[in-house]
Design an enzyme around this catalytic site. Structure first.
Site, PDB file in Angstrom:
ATOM      1  N   GLU A  95      41.009 -72.705 -20.789  1.00 22.63           N
ATOM      2  CA  GLU A  95      42.028 -71.825 -21.377  1.00 22.63           C
ATOM      3  C   GLU A  95      43.372 -71.905 -20.648  1.00 22.63           C
ATOM      4  O   GLU A  95      44.157 -70.967 -20.710  1.00 22.63           O
ATOM      5  CB  GLU A  95      41.515 -70.378 -21.395  1.00 22.63           C
ATOM      6  CG  GLU A  95      40.405 -70.167 -22.404  1.00 22.63           C
ATOM      7  CD  GLU A  95      40.416 -68.773 -23.040  1.00 22.63           C
ATOM      8  OE1 GLU A  95      39.337 -68.277 -23.328  1.00 22.63           O
ATOM      9  OE2 GLU A  95      41.485 -68.186 -23.237  1.00 22.63           O
ATOM     10  N   GLU A 115      13.165 -74.110 -39.617  1.00 20.22           N
ATOM     11  CA  GLU A 115      11.928 -74.417 -40.353  1.00 20.22           C
ATOM     12  C   GLU A 115      11.085 -73.169 -40.537  1.00 20.22           C
ATOM     13  O   GLU A 115      10.500 -72.939 -41.600  1.00 20.22           O
ATOM     14  CB  GLU A 115      11.056 -75.430 -39.588  1.00 20.22           C
ATOM     15  CG  GLU A 115      11.716 -76.647 -38.995  1.00 20.22           C
ATOM     16  CD  GLU A 115      12.338 -76.407 -37.638  1.00 20.22           C
ATOM     17  OE1 GLU A 115      13.049 -75.399 -37.476  1.00 20.22           O
ATOM     18  OE2 GLU A 115      12.156 -77.243 -36.740  1.00 20.22           O
ATOM     19  N   THR A 175      46.882 -69.531 -13.087  1.00 22.81           N
ATOM     20  CA  THR A 175      46.559 -68.542 -14.128  1.00 22.81           C
ATOM     21  C   THR A 175      45.757 -67.397 -13.521  1.00 22.81           C
ATOM     22  O   THR A 175      45.986 -66.227 -13.828  1.00 22.81           O
ATOM     23  CB  THR A 175      45.782 -69.223 -15.274  1.00 22.81           C
ATOM     24  OG1 THR A 175      46.625 -70.212 -15.854  1.00 22.81           O
ATOM     25  CG2 THR A 175      45.357 -68.238 -16.345  1.00 22.81           C
ATOM     26  N   GLY A 219      46.197 -72.826 -17.292  1.00 21.20           N
ATOM     27  CA  GLY A 219      47.459 -72.997 -17.977  1.00 21.20           C
ATOM     28  C   GLY A 219      47.766 -74.449 -18.322  1.00 21.20           C
ATOM     29  O   GLY A 219      46.912 -75.336 -18.222  1.00 21.20           O
ATOM     30  N   ARG A 260      34.718 -60.003 -25.756  1.00 22.97           N
ATOM     31  CA  ARG A 260      34.676 -58.542 -25.983  1.00 22.97           C
ATOM     32  C   ARG A 260      35.260 -58.111 -27.323  1.00 22.97           C
ATOM     33  O   ARG A 260      35.134 -56.952 -27.683  1.00 22.97           O
ATOM     34  CB  ARG A 260      35.350 -57.804 -24.812  1.00 22.97           C
ATOM     35  CG  ARG A 260      36.765 -58.224 -24.561  1.00 22.97           C
ATOM     36  CD  ARG A 260      37.337 -57.610 -23.273  1.00 22.97           C
ATOM     37  NE  ARG A 260      38.752 -57.924 -23.179  1.00 22.97           N
ATOM     38  CZ  ARG A 260      39.221 -59.075 -22.718  1.00 22.97           C
ATOM     39  NH1 ARG A 260      38.404 -60.002 -22.267  1.00 22.97           N
ATOM     40  NH2 ARG A 260      40.529 -59.307 -22.708  1.00 22.97           N
ATOM     41  N   TYR A 311      47.078 -80.345 -19.064  1.00 21.63           N
ATOM     42  CA  TYR A 311      47.657 -81.692 -18.946  1.00 21.63           C
ATOM     43  C   TYR A 311      46.735 -82.623 -18.172  1.00 21.63           C
ATOM     44  O   TYR A 311      46.570 -83.789 -18.520  1.00 21.63           O
ATOM     45  CB  TYR A 311      49.017 -81.623 -18.220  1.00 21.63           C
ATOM     46  CG  TYR A 311      50.193 -81.726 -19.152  1.00 21.63           C
ATOM     47  CD1 TYR A 311      50.292 -82.756 -20.105  1.00 21.63           C
ATOM     48  CD2 TYR A 311      51.230 -80.794 -19.081  1.00 21.63           C
ATOM     49  CE1 TYR A 311      51.375 -82.826 -20.959  1.00 21.63           C
ATOM     50  CE2 TYR A 311      52.313 -80.865 -19.944  1.00 21.63           C
ATOM     51  CZ  TYR A 311      52.373 -81.884 -20.881  1.00 21.63           C
ATOM     52  OH  TYR A 311      53.441 -81.954 -21.722  1.00 21.63           O
ATOM     53  N   CYS A 356      11.268 -78.877 -32.873  1.00 20.74           N
ATOM     54  CA  CYS A 356      11.109 -78.862 -31.413  1.00 20.74           C
ATOM     55  C   CYS A 356       9.631 -78.993 -31.027  1.00 20.74           C
ATOM     56  O   CYS A 356       8.741 -78.511 -31.732  1.00 20.74           O
ATOM     57  CB  CYS A 356      11.739 -77.607 -30.819  1.00 20.74           C
ATOM     58  SG  CYS A 356      11.017 -76.078 -31.404  1.00 20.74           S
TER      59      CYS A 356
HETATM   60  N1  LIG Z   1      49.652 -69.008 -23.392  1.00 16.16           N
HETATM   61  C1  LIG Z   1      48.551 -69.495 -22.895  1.00 16.16           C
HETATM   62  O1  LIG Z   1      47.681 -69.973 -23.623  1.00 16.16           O
HETATM   63  C2  LIG Z   1      48.316 -69.467 -21.428  1.00 16.16           C
HETATM   64  C3  LIG Z   1      49.300 -69.131 -20.551  1.00 16.16           C
HETATM   65  N2  LIG Z   1      49.069 -69.157 -19.215  1.00 16.16           N
HETATM   66  C4  LIG Z   1      50.165 -68.893 -18.294  1.00 16.16           C
HETATM   67  O2  LIG Z   1      50.436 -70.118 -17.608  1.00 16.16           O
HETATM   68  C5  LIG Z   1      50.839 -69.854 -16.274  1.00 16.16           C
HETATM   69  C6  LIG Z   1      50.022 -70.682 -15.304  1.00 16.16           C
HETATM   70  O3  LIG Z   1      49.906 -72.010 -15.776  1.00 16.16           O
HETATM   71  P1  LIG Z   1      50.197 -73.256 -14.835  1.00 16.16           P
HETATM   72  O4  LIG Z   1      51.386 -72.949 -13.982  1.00 16.16           O
HETATM   73  O5  LIG Z   1      50.275 -74.444 -15.709  1.00 16.16           O
HETATM   74  O6  LIG Z   1      48.980 -73.317 -13.850  1.00 16.16           O
HETATM   75  P2  LIG Z   1      47.376 -73.503 -14.068  1.00 16.16           P
HETATM   76  O7  LIG Z   1      46.774 -72.207 -14.381  1.00 16.16           O
HETATM   77  O8  LIG Z   1      47.132 -74.657 -14.946  1.00 16.16           O
HETATM   78  O9  LIG Z   1      46.920 -73.815 -12.584  1.00 16.16           O
HETATM   79  C7  LIG Z   1      47.479 -74.899 -11.923  1.00 16.16           C
HETATM   80  C8  LIG Z   1      46.579 -75.311 -10.784  1.00 16.16           C
HETATM   81  O10 LIG Z   1      45.397 -75.897 -11.274  1.00 16.16           O
HETATM   82  C9  LIG Z   1      44.981 -76.908 -10.392  1.00 16.16           C
HETATM   83  N3  LIG Z   1      44.948 -78.199 -11.064  1.00 16.16           N
HETATM   84  C10 LIG Z   1      45.732 -78.667 -12.041  1.00 16.16           C
HETATM   85  N4  LIG Z   1      45.403 -79.939 -12.315  1.00 16.16           N
HETATM   86  C11 LIG Z   1      44.390 -80.273 -11.505  1.00 16.16           C
HETATM   87  C12 LIG Z   1      43.632 -81.440 -11.292  1.00 16.16           C
HETATM   88  N5  LIG Z   1      43.853 -82.561 -11.970  1.00 16.16           N
HETATM   89  N6  LIG Z   1      42.659 -81.425 -10.363  1.00 16.16           N
HETATM   90  C13 LIG Z   1      42.418 -80.330  -9.651  1.00 16.16           C
HETATM   91  N7  LIG Z   1      43.153 -79.207  -9.779  1.00 16.16           N
HETATM   92  C14 LIG Z   1      44.097 -79.175 -10.698  1.00 16.16           C
HETATM   93  C15 LIG Z   1      46.025 -77.041  -9.313  1.00 16.16           C
HETATM   94  O11 LIG Z   1      45.588 -76.378  -8.162  1.00 16.16           O
HETATM   95  P3  LIG Z   1      46.196 -76.839  -6.718  1.00 16.16           P
HETATM   96  O12 LIG Z   1      47.645 -76.512  -6.796  1.00 16.16           O
HETATM   97  O13 LIG Z   1      45.477 -76.039  -5.714  1.00 16.16           O
HETATM   98  O14 LIG Z   1      45.985 -78.308  -6.576  1.00 16.16           O
HETATM   99  C16 LIG Z   1      47.224 -76.370  -9.925  1.00 16.16           C
HETATM  100  O15 LIG Z   1      48.111 -75.786  -9.020  1.00 16.16           O
HETATM  101  C17 LIG Z   1      50.711 -68.364 -16.080  1.00 16.16           C
HETATM  102  O16 LIG Z   1      51.989 -67.782 -16.196  1.00 16.16           O
HETATM  103  C18 LIG Z   1      49.825 -67.909 -17.226  1.00 16.16           C
HETATM  104  O17 LIG Z   1      50.163 -66.593 -17.618  1.00 16.16           O
HETATM  105  C19 LIG Z   1      47.867 -69.526 -18.716  1.00 16.16           C
HETATM  106  C20 LIG Z   1      46.838 -69.863 -19.548  1.00 16.16           C
HETATM  107  C21 LIG Z   1      46.982 -69.866 -20.968  1.00 16.16           C
HETATM  108  N1  LIG Z   2      48.348 -65.428 -23.327  1.00 17.34           N
HETATM  109  C1  LIG Z   2      47.283 -65.548 -24.146  1.00 17.34           C
HETATM  110  C2  LIG Z   2      46.070 -66.136 -23.700  1.00 17.34           C
HETATM  111  N2  LIG Z   2      45.945 -66.591 -22.427  1.00 17.34           N
HETATM  112  C3  LIG Z   2      44.678 -66.967 -21.836  1.00 17.34           C
HETATM  113  O1  LIG Z   2      43.732 -65.903 -21.887  1.00 17.34           O
HETATM  114  C4  LIG Z   2      43.497 -65.377 -20.568  1.00 17.34           C
HETATM  115  C5  LIG Z   2      43.359 -63.868 -20.611  1.00 17.34           C
HETATM  116  O2  LIG Z   2      42.023 -63.589 -20.895  1.00 17.34           O
HETATM  117  P1  LIG Z   2      41.494 -62.068 -20.930  1.00 17.34           P
HETATM  118  O3  LIG Z   2      41.899 -61.409 -19.644  1.00 17.34           O
HETATM  119  O4  LIG Z   2      40.015 -62.191 -21.106  1.00 17.34           O
HETATM  120  O5  LIG Z   2      42.163 -61.430 -22.111  1.00 17.34           O
HETATM  121  C6  LIG Z   2      44.704 -65.830 -19.795  1.00 17.34           C
HETATM  122  O6  LIG Z   2      44.514 -65.863 -18.416  1.00 17.34           O
HETATM  123  C7  LIG Z   2      44.921 -67.212 -20.358  1.00 17.34           C
HETATM  124  O7  LIG Z   2      43.962 -68.127 -19.888  1.00 17.34           O
HETATM  125  N3  LIG Z   2      45.042 -66.240 -24.584  1.00 17.34           N
HETATM  126  C8  LIG Z   2      45.125 -65.766 -25.858  1.00 17.34           C
HETATM  127  O8  LIG Z   2      44.159 -65.885 -26.603  1.00 17.34           O
HETATM  128  N4  LIG Z   2      46.269 -65.209 -26.282  1.00 17.34           N
HETATM  129  C9  LIG Z   2      47.354 -65.091 -25.501  1.00 17.34           C
HETATM  130  O9  LIG Z   2      48.376 -64.553 -25.967  1.00 17.34           O
HETATM  131 ZN   LIG Z   3      11.981 -75.234 -33.302  1.00 15.51          ZN
END
Ligand SMILES: NC(=O)C1=CN([C@@H]2O[C@H](COP(=O)(O)OP(=O)(O)OC[C@H]3O[C@@H](n4cnc5c(N)ncnc54)[C@H](OP(=O)(O)O)[C@@H]3O)[C@@H](O)[C@H]2O)C=CC1
Ligand SMILES: Nc1c(N[C@@H]2O[C@H](COP(=O)(O)O)[C@@H](O)[C@H]2O)[nH]c(=O)[nH]c1=O
Ligand SMILES: [Zn+2]
Length: 343
Positions: free
Chosen positions: A281, A53, A198, A283, A209, A288, A78
């Site tokens: 972000e 506004e 992760t 894993g 960044r 899931y 506001c």
């Molecule tokens: N390409 C991409 O976009 C990305 C890729 N990655 C890759 O994925 C891999 C890791 O992923 P991933 O193995 O799936 O593991 P996560 O990073 O998803 O971590 C898993 C942990 O999260 C905790 N967790 C999961 N679900 C729950 C829940 N319902 N409540 C509380 N805690 C929970 C658990 O901890 P606890 O076991 O202590 O219970 C579990 O062990 C790495 O290799 C990384 O490089 C990661 C992010 C993004």
């Molecule tokens: N591998 C992958 C991602 N992975 C996600 O980004 C995190 C890394 O963040 P940073 O350290 O800030 O760069 C990594 O731990 C995971 O959560 N993200 C993406 O945009 N592209 C990629 O190819």
């Molecule tokens: Zn305002």
């Protein structure tokens, strides 16, 4: 031209605001109209800067033109002083005849209070409540209506659906342009969240960044139920928060917080700290969990053009149709919306 047409124009103005710049503020648009002609338009462009506004008013050269005009604004002006002063208090001094509002502000510090100020000053105030500009601020609306952060899940995969080349390692999949898009998504969120696996494998920075921002960095959150980060030498600082069910870890680490009621408990606690939105972000295991518990509002899947050999870590299988898809750098970005999990 009728009220709805002018309000549509104000909604177009609102959409000029970019979520990575407006951050936790809503995107708002405004149009000043007199004798069926536009005097000025404005929108909220940046967190902490002038509201829509005020921008519209500032665009008017001869302020006499505003006398007897109607202000169309997508969100209730506001009432609280906030970062830039109360718009309702300012507006009442402009000599307007009428204010038409798209919807009431769900933020309790302003809700109905802006309208009250305007009415008390003798202005005619109407609220249209039509739907098209209800969707422009999904995170802001969700947070104030549900008292929970808006959850956006995000995963990057290879063309063949893998998230890493080798289980237990990190694989960079996105190119520079896709990274810029990811960092815009990060910049619009209050916090970024990852799972403990992760954290242990990637040692991610989780900062914005690839683009410049004028608001604070998002908070960094790790879900570490078992407390596996306990004996690591990560250099945590005030911007980190680790949720754990391991009482020893919670007692020993200033940045670890005990939580006993799962991911819902984490979200409730974050809302208490005014965390409006969270980008999860990965894993895949953590993603899931959010999907299974229906604790998500939006999901982004970036499918890159890279092909990884079979044997790497699998992404998620998800059958819903995306609401939208677009190309960003080397990836197709698919946007999924959880219609059962929204406001
Ligand atoms: N390409 C991409 O976009 C990305 C890729 N990655 C890759 O994925 C891999 C890791 O992923 P991933 O193995 O799936 O593991 P996560 O990073 O998803 O971590 C898993 C942990 O999260 C905790 N967790 C999961 N679900 C729950 C829940 N319902 N409540 C509380 N805690 C929970 C658990 O901890 P606890 O076991 O202590 O219970 C579990 O062990 C790495 O290799 C990384 O490089 C990661 C992010 C993004
Ligand atoms: N591998 C992958 C991602 N992975 C996600 O980004 C995190 C890394 O963040 P940073 O350290 O800030 O760069 C990594 O731990 C995971 O959560 N993200 C993406 O945009 N592209 C990629 O190819
Ligand atoms: Zn305002």
């Amino acid at each position: 031209m009728n009220d709805l047409t002018w309000m549509n124009l104000a909604a177009h103005e609102a959409a000029r605001g970019l979520p990575y710049k407006t951050f936790e503020n809503p995107r708002v648009g405004a149009v000043l109209v007199k004798k069926n002609k536009i005097i000025a338009t404005g929108y909220h462009a940046e967190f902490g800067k002038e509201h829509a506004e005020i921008n519209a008013f500032n665009h008017v050269k001869d302020k006499n033109q505003v006398l007897g005009a109607t202000l169309y604004v997508t969100l209730e002006p506001c009432a609280s002083r906030g970062k830039v002063g109360s718009c309702a208090e300012t507006i009442k001094g402009w000599g307007l005849h009428r204010v038409v509002i798209g919807k009431k502000d769900p933020n309790p510090t302003n809700n109905s209070k802006g309208i009250k100020i305007l009415k008390a000053a003798g202005l005619i105030v109407d609220v249209l409540n039509t739907t098209e500009y209800q969707l422009i601020n999904p995170a802001f609306d969700f947070f104030f209506n549900k008292q929970l952060p808006y959850v956006q899940l995000k995963l990057v995969t290879s063309q063949n659906g893998l998230v890493t080349k080798i289980v237990g390692e990190q694989t960079k999949l996105t190119d520079y342009l896709a990274d810029v898009d990811v960092h815009k998504e990060r910049a619009s969120k209050s916090a970024i969240m990852i799972g403990s696996e992760t954290m242990l494998i990637d040692h991610p920075k989780l900062t914005v960044r690839y683009i410049d921002i004028n608001h604070r960095q998002p908070m960094k959150i790790v879900i570490d139920r078992r407390g596996r980060l306990r004996d690591t030498d990560f250099n945590f600082s005030d911007n980190w928060l680790i949720y754990t069910e391991n009482i020893n870890f919670a007692n020993q680490c200033a940045y670890a917080k005990l939580v006993s009621d799962g991911l819902k408990g984490v979200l409730i606690d974050l809302a208490k700290q005014h965390i409006q939105s969270v980008m999860v972000e990965g894993g895949p295991s953590l993603i899931y969990s959010f999907l299974k518990q229906n604790l998500w509002q939006e999901m982004l899947i970036y499918t890159t053009n890279k092909i990884l050999p079979e044997g790497g870590l699998k992404g998620i299988s998800f059958n819903q149709k995306p609401q939208k898809q677009l190309y960003v750098g080397n990836a197709v970005k698919k946007i999924y919306v959880n219609n059962q999990g929204r406001v």
